[in-house]
Design an enzyme around this catalytic site. Sequence first.
Site, short mmCIF file in Angstrom:
data_model
loop_
_atom_site.label_atom_id
_atom_site.label_comp_id
_atom_site.label_asym_id
_atom_site.label_seq_id
_atom_site.Cartn_x
_atom_site.Cartn_y
_atom_site.Cartn_z
N ARG A 177 0.86 -1.63 0.44
CA ARG A 177 -0.09 0.30 0.46
C ARG A 177 0.86 0.97 0.27
O ARG A 177 1.83 1.59 0.66
CB ARG A 177 -1.05 0.47 1.56
N HIS A 190 -0.97 -0.52 -9.69
CA HIS A 190 -1.66 -1.24 -9.04
C HIS A 190 -1.73 -2.40 -9.81
O HIS A 190 -3.51 -2.72 -9.74
CB HIS A 190 -2.67 -0.44 -8.89
P1 NAP Z 1 -1.05 -11.19 5.84
O1 NAP Z 1 -1.46 -12.59 5.08
O2 NAP Z 1 -1.86 -10.35 6.47
O3 NAP Z 1 0.00 -10.75 5.87
C1 NAP Z 1 0.56 -9.91 6.69
C2 NAP Z 1 2.24 -9.82 6.95
O4 NAP Z 1 3.44 -8.50 7.88
C3 NAP Z 1 2.56 -11.08 7.95
O5 NAP Z 1 3.24 -11.68 8.08
C4 NAP Z 1 2.42 -9.76 9.61
O6 NAP Z 1 2.86 -10.45 10.66
C5 NAP Z 1 3.38 -8.73 8.83
N1 NAP Z 1 2.56 -7.44 9.76
C6 NAP Z 1 1.64 -7.34 9.76
N2 NAP Z 1 2.48 -5.54 10.91
C7 NAP Z 1 3.07 -5.76 11.00
C8 NAP Z 1 4.20 -5.20 11.53
N3 NAP Z 1 3.65 -4.11 12.37
N4 NAP Z 1 5.59 -5.68 11.56
C9 NAP Z 1 5.49 -6.31 10.80
N5 NAP Z 1 4.99 -7.13 10.23
C10 NAP Z 1 4.00 -7.08 10.35
O7 NAP Z 1 -1.60 -10.09 3.84
P2 NAP Z 1 -1.23 -11.16 2.77
O8 NAP Z 1 -2.30 -11.63 1.83
O9 NAP Z 1 0.36 -10.82 2.62
O10 NAP Z 1 -1.54 -9.34 2.05
C11 NAP Z 1 -0.12 -8.12 2.10
C12 NAP Z 1 -0.88 -7.06 1.60
O11 NAP Z 1 -0.27 -7.11 0.00
C13 NAP Z 1 -2.84 -6.87 1.49
O12 NAP Z 1 -2.81 -5.98 2.50
C14 NAP Z 1 -2.54 -5.96 0.84
O13 NAP Z 1 -2.46 -4.18 1.28
C15 NAP Z 1 -1.80 -5.72 0.04
N6 NAP Z 1 -2.14 -6.16 -1.37
C16 NAP Z 1 -1.37 -5.83 -2.68
C17 NAP Z 1 -1.68 -6.29 -4.13
C18 NAP Z 1 -1.69 -5.49 -5.80
O14 NAP Z 1 -1.90 -5.95 -6.43
N7 NAP Z 1 -0.54 -4.52 -5.49
C19 NAP Z 1 -2.75 -7.27 -3.93
C20 NAP Z 1 -2.99 -7.83 -2.82
C21 NAP Z 1 -2.80 -7.19 -1.94
P3 NAP Z 1 2.39 -11.95 11.27
O15 NAP Z 1 3.35 -13.27 10.20
O16 NAP Z 1 3.52 -11.73 12.64
O17 NAP Z 1 0.65 -11.32 11.73
#
Ligand code: NAP
Length: 311
Positions: free
Chosen positions: A226, A274
């Site tokens: 993001r 995006h």
């Molecule tokens: P997820 O499964 O919820 O994983 C989030 C990861 O970030 C987890 O490993 C979490 O740690 C870590 N994290 C969260 N807060 C943190 C902090 N304060 N300090 C350190 N680590 C932290 O999310 P995801 O499905 O991988 O997706 C991630 C993001 O990608 C989404 O939220 C979205 O914004 C973005 N996204 C982008 C696109 C695009 O097309 N550009 C598409 C889809 C998603 P833990 O494992 O310890 O909980």
Amino acid sequence: MIPFISQLPEQEQAIWIAALNQALPNETIVAFSNMSAAEKTHCQLAIVANPDISQLAEFENLKWLHSVWAGVERLMMALADSTIEVVRLIDPTLSQTMAEAVLAWSLYLHREMPLYAQQQQSKHWQQHPHVLASDRRIGILGLGELGQASAQQLQQNGFKVMGWSRTAKTIENITTYSGAEGLTEMLTQSDILVCLLPLTSATQGLINKALLMQLPKASRVINFARGAIINTPELLQMLELGHISHAVLDVFDQEPLSADSILWQHPNITVLPHISAPTNMESACEIVAKNIQRFRATGEIPPSVDKINGY
Ligand code: NAP
């Protein structure tokens, strides 16, 4: 009856509704605009794609929302104090799409494509030393659904991969870090830094000057998460100093990126609209259908986003 609530163009919304009705033959999915006030009072759940929050308020008995997008940051901020649960899309197809994008743009940086493209423009013939993938260290911020799939894809392609998450993790062939000390340890070794964190109060502006200064000189940054996780003016300063040599940005504070943004023209920034991991309608509908069928059979709401952590 299940409402589909989105701000998508009408035609795209109609395609989603048709696909969802096909995946859920025992349900009737209808556009928000086609529902009466009485019909809205019976709905316990809604399927959403970046909905207008004010429309959700018209459903007084709503228990949960199923998003067809993986990122639900805006919804979480709006519903922080509500009892409505938010279920986001967790889809292995999407994780693979993101892993492919992370590999593609890591290779782009690893093989110096921006530099050779600039050289071509000035008809400049110069060969730069080749770095083996095994000597290229890539640090991933976030080891969730998308971060882990990306880490594994990079590792399988020969890169030295590290990852950082909030809670400690063990992942085969990936060096993992957590906490503030772990972050510094990973940053000091990352030639390429990939951001796959969710946007929360803890990650907003996390990638600032102080963080970027901890990377080795001339390192590169990829943000596929993001826009607001990066402090853009401070990234620009770091690019100006040459401390960061290139940034690939797929996400921005404001989207679409405005025509007068200086990011478009910056020689050391690659702007993407995006596109790193769009939802695949077919696999998403299958997953949403399974979750809704289970809810109808058992009353179980699928694991929802943690309102305290914001992801
Ligand atoms: P997820 O499964 O919820 O994983 C989030 C990861 O970030 C987890 O490993 C979490 O740690 C870590 N994290 C969260 N807060 C943190 C902090 N304060 N300090 C350190 N680590 C932290 O999310 P995801 O499905 O991988 O997706 C991630 C993001 O990608 C989404 O939220 C979205 O914004 C973005 N996204 C982008 C696109 C695009 O097309 N550009 C598409 C889809 C998603 P833990 O494992 O310890 O909980």
